[in-house]
Design a protein around this motif. Structure first.
Motif, short mmCIF file in Angstrom:
data_model
loop_
_atom_site.label_atom_id
_atom_site.label_comp_id
_atom_site.label_asym_id
_atom_site.label_seq_id
_atom_site.Cartn_x
_atom_site.Cartn_y
_atom_site.Cartn_z
N ASP A 41 0.83 -1.21 0.00
CA ASP A 41 0.00 0.00 0.00
C ASP A 41 0.87 1.26 0.00
OD1 ASP A 41 -2.40 1.42 -0.06
OD2 ASP A 41 -2.45 1.64 2.13
N ARG A 42 1.84 1.30 -0.90
CA ARG A 42 2.69 2.48 -1.00
C ARG A 42 3.29 2.60 -2.39
NH1 ARG A 42 8.35 2.24 -0.33
NH2 ARG A 42 9.24 0.15 -0.09
N TRP A 43 3.76 3.81 -2.70
CA TRP A 43 4.43 4.08 -3.95
C TRP A 43 5.91 3.73 -3.84
CZ3 TRP A 43 2.33 5.45 -8.54
CH2 TRP A 43 0.99 5.87 -8.53
#
Length: 338
Positions: free
Chosen positions: A193-195
């Motif tokens: 859940d991250r870039w």
């Protein structure tokens, strides 16, 4: 007839930039009349080029997508640019040298003597400066696989090597960015859940997934800005004769953007980070730290602290000679170097 052909080729090269231009704008660029421009557009259409007429505000003419591929025509400047690009691409992409050489040979054969001489004038030996630390040439097949997944908006499954560990990730690929002589993939990692900003030279692309995804809004609204400010983009500290580190009273994203090549930035707190970098001398390394104009603490090793102490002494002497100058030395630097 020769002048007409040359003008038509120039018109084609203008359309090649992808802009929509009015007949008046095209006439100005070609130094001719609107009537002549329209006649030349008809000539291009007869040759198989799809020239679209766009109506309404902002309308004009543009090059469309033809059902068949007509002959590709370059003007002199475009041919020189293509020749230079073909000469340099093997330095950044591996597995493409032979194809680039064959394409360059074909282009040279088709170029007039004058254009060929101009292209050959750009053939130079490469050299690196002190601060250039490019990645090794990127595998062309990796770029092709990742780029295809980006264009088709398909999930991509890759192996990634970072911090000495190899992991397999399924990512939403959004953009490829070349910055500071390195290739990066900007992707969203659904599992974490991250870039992520990831070095492409550390990626091994697996088989296509053919699984679509919906594009997201990239942080900062710009993939280049995201890469430039990502402190965990996978860069490694370069080998230098002198290498040290310190905690800077600046956010990691700020330091990551301006840190010299071959350095690493580690997150510490929201307002501090650790910068590890190298230089040809300890005074040179100390000077680089001071360019950030921020408080510095936890300075390592002792040689770097001593270099900062020596710089403080020299600055103090200079201030005594020219009392109108005022130099503020951070108190924590003075403490560490004492």
């Amino acid at each position: 007839m020769a002048a007409t052909s040359a003008r038509t080729l120039k018109l084609l090269s203008i359309f090649g930039i992808g802009a929509t231009l009015t007949a008046g704008e095209l006439a100005t660029r070609l130094g001719t009349s609107v009537r002549t421009v329209r006649r030349d557009i008809d000539t291009l259409r007869d040759l198989g080029y799809e020239i679209e007429a766009v109506r309404g505000a902002g309308g004009g003419y543009r090059l469309g997508h033809a059902a068949r591929l007509p002959p590709v025509v370059f003007d002199e400047d475009q041919a020189v640019a293509a020749a230079v690009a073909l000469q340099t691409v093997p330095a950044v992409l591996s597995g493409i040298r032979e194809n680039a050489a064959r394409a360059l040979a074909t282009l040279h054969q088709a170029m007039p003597a004058r254009s060929r001489r101009h292209a050959e004038a750009f053939t130079v030996s490469s050299a690196r400066n002190y601060w250039e630390f490019p990645a090794p040439p990127i595998d062309a097949e990796t770029v092709r696989a990742v780029g295809s997944a980006i264009n088709r908006q398909h999930l991509v499954r890759v192996g990634y090597t970072g911090d000495g560990e190899s992991v397999t990730l399924t990512l939403e690929p959004h953009d490829l960015v070349v910055w500071a002589a390195r290739w990066y993939l900007v992707a969203f990692d659904p599992d974490a859940d991250r870039w992520r900003a990831m070095r492409v030279d550390r990626i091994q692309a697996h088989q296509p997934t053919h699984t679509p995804f919906d594009r997201r809004d990239i942080p900062h609204g710009d993939p280049v800005a995201f890469v430039m400010t990502a402190h965990d983009r996978g860069d490694a500290a370069a080998e230098w004769q002198c290498r040290g580190s310190a905690i800077l009273a600046l956010p990691a994203s700020t330091v990551a953007r301006f840190a010299p090549g071959g350095s690493t930035v580690e997150y510490d707190t929201e307002t501090t980070c650790r910068l590890t970098l190298g230089a040809w001398s300890w005074p040179g390394l100390a000077g680089l730290l001071l360019t950030f104009d921020a408080d510095i603490t936890d300075i390592e090793p002792a040689e770097l602290r001593q270099a900062l102490h020596s710089l403080r002494t020299r600055i103090s002497r200079g201030v005594q000679v020219e009392p109108e100058l005022a130099v503020e030395v951070p108190t924590d630097v003075a403490h560490e170097c004492g």
